[in-house]
Design an enzyme around this catalytic site. Structure first.
Site, PDB file in Angstrom:
ATOM      1  N   TYR A  17       0.839  -1.201   0.000  1.00 40.02           N
ATOM      2  CA  TYR A  17       0.000   0.000   0.000  1.00 40.02           C
ATOM      3  C   TYR A  17       0.875   1.253   0.000  1.00 40.02           C
ATOM      4  O   TYR A  17       0.666   2.175  -0.791  1.00 40.02           O
ATOM      5  CB  TYR A  17      -0.930  -0.002   1.215  1.00 40.02           C
ATOM      6  CG  TYR A  17      -1.624   1.322   1.433  1.00 40.02           C
ATOM      7  CD1 TYR A  17      -2.615   1.747   0.564  1.00 40.02           C
ATOM      8  CD2 TYR A  17      -1.254   2.162   2.481  1.00 40.02           C
ATOM      9  CE1 TYR A  17      -3.236   2.979   0.729  1.00 40.02           C
ATOM     10  CE2 TYR A  17      -1.869   3.389   2.660  1.00 40.02           C
ATOM     11  CZ  TYR A  17      -2.858   3.796   1.789  1.00 40.02           C
ATOM     12  OH  TYR A  17      -3.457   5.018   1.953  1.00 40.02           O
ATOM     13  N   GLU A  39     -11.380   5.902   4.698  1.00 39.76           N
ATOM     14  CA  GLU A  39     -10.832   6.794   5.720  1.00 39.76           C
ATOM     15  C   GLU A  39     -11.894   7.133   6.767  1.00 39.76           C
ATOM     16  O   GLU A  39     -11.588   7.235   7.958  1.00 39.76           O
ATOM     17  CB  GLU A  39     -10.271   8.068   5.081  1.00 39.76           C
ATOM     18  CG  GLU A  39      -9.086   7.851   4.146  1.00 39.76           C
ATOM     19  CD  GLU A  39      -7.821   7.368   4.837  1.00 39.76           C
ATOM     20  OE1 GLU A  39      -7.787   7.313   6.075  1.00 39.76           O
ATOM     21  OE2 GLU A  39      -6.853   7.051   4.117  1.00 39.76           O
ATOM     22  N   TRP A  47      -5.271   2.331  10.560  1.00 39.81           N
ATOM     23  CA  TRP A  47      -5.443   2.115   9.126  1.00 39.81           C
ATOM     24  C   TRP A  47      -5.328   0.652   8.744  1.00 39.81           C
ATOM     25  O   TRP A  47      -6.052   0.169   7.867  1.00 39.81           O
ATOM     26  CB  TRP A  47      -4.426   2.949   8.340  1.00 39.81           C
ATOM     27  CG  TRP A  47      -4.470   2.702   6.868  1.00 39.81           C
ATOM     28  CD1 TRP A  47      -3.475   2.198   6.087  1.00 39.81           C
ATOM     29  CD2 TRP A  47      -5.575   2.941   5.989  1.00 39.81           C
ATOM     30  NE1 TRP A  47      -3.896   2.101   4.781  1.00 39.81           N
ATOM     31  CE2 TRP A  47      -5.184   2.556   4.685  1.00 39.81           C
ATOM     32  CE3 TRP A  47      -6.866   3.444   6.188  1.00 39.81           C
ATOM     33  CZ2 TRP A  47      -6.030   2.655   3.595  1.00 39.81           C
ATOM     34  CZ3 TRP A  47      -7.717   3.541   5.081  1.00 39.81           C
ATOM     35  CH2 TRP A  47      -7.288   3.146   3.805  1.00 39.81           C
TER      36      TRP A  47
END
Length: 199
Positions: A17, A39, A47
């Protein structure tokens, strides 16, 4: 290979990522809708918790087809609250539907969400080149402004901290540390910016 300090190199999907997406400029509205959803889902969580469920979110939210999501009814929302592939938080799930509706309104007003959001940074990524080991800020005046405007347009779970993370994820802001191999990797092609290793 140098990477930003926050990357947990023991997790291959986290590394992928960072290396391939974080800070790479986005111009695809589907991707923008995906990240604004992810988000927002992250609020109060880390995350990686969301990243591990990314495919679950794609499956649950029609591969982030904004028009399909905008038409989800209460029965669909109730069904999603039973889906173990996503964070089963009623307000977050419901907000994805209202956010989809607000997203479409922006597309209709500006031609695309991309045109709307890139205008906040003057159509060029804000490149900060953080010092080695330095962590980026949680919010900035830019994220404050975008957050405020999105809230005015009916979006939920778009506080300034969430929106700064969104801006980083979509390459509106580039916060790679100066000793990271991704730092300085953007090049302009026409009216768009790409990561040089994606040419």
């Amino acid at each position: 290979m140098g990477r930003c300090k926050w990357v947990d190199v023991s997790k291959p999907d986290y590394v992928a990522y960072h290396d391939n997406e974080w800070g790479v400029p986005v111009y695809d509205d589907r991707v923008f809708f995906e990240f604004i959803t992810l988000e927002g889902a992250q609020a109060g969580l880390n995350w990686y918790t969301i990243l591990k469920r990314r495919q679950g979110y794609r499956d649950a939210f029609a591969d982030f087809d904004v028009h399909k999501v905008a038409n989800f009814d209460q029965d669909k929302i109730d069904a999603l609250l039973l889906d173990e592939g996503i964070i089963r938080h009623r307000l977050k799930v419901a907000s994805t539907v209202t956010n989809a509706q607000a997203f479409i309104a922006i597309q209709q007003e500006f031609g695309s969400f991309s045109q709307y959001v890139w205008a906040f940074v003057g159509n060029e990524p804000v490149i900060n080149r953080l010092k080695p080991g330095e962590y980026p800020p949680a919010t900035t005046e830019l994220s404050d402004a975008l957050s405020k405007d999105l809230k005015k347009r009916g979006f939920k779970f778009v506080g300034s901290t969430i929106i700064y993370a969104f801006m980083q994820a979509c390459g509106l802001v580039v916060d790679h540390n100066s000793d990271c191999h991704c730092c300085g990797a953007l090049v302009k092609q026409g009216d768009k910016f790409i990561a040089s290793y994606k040419e």
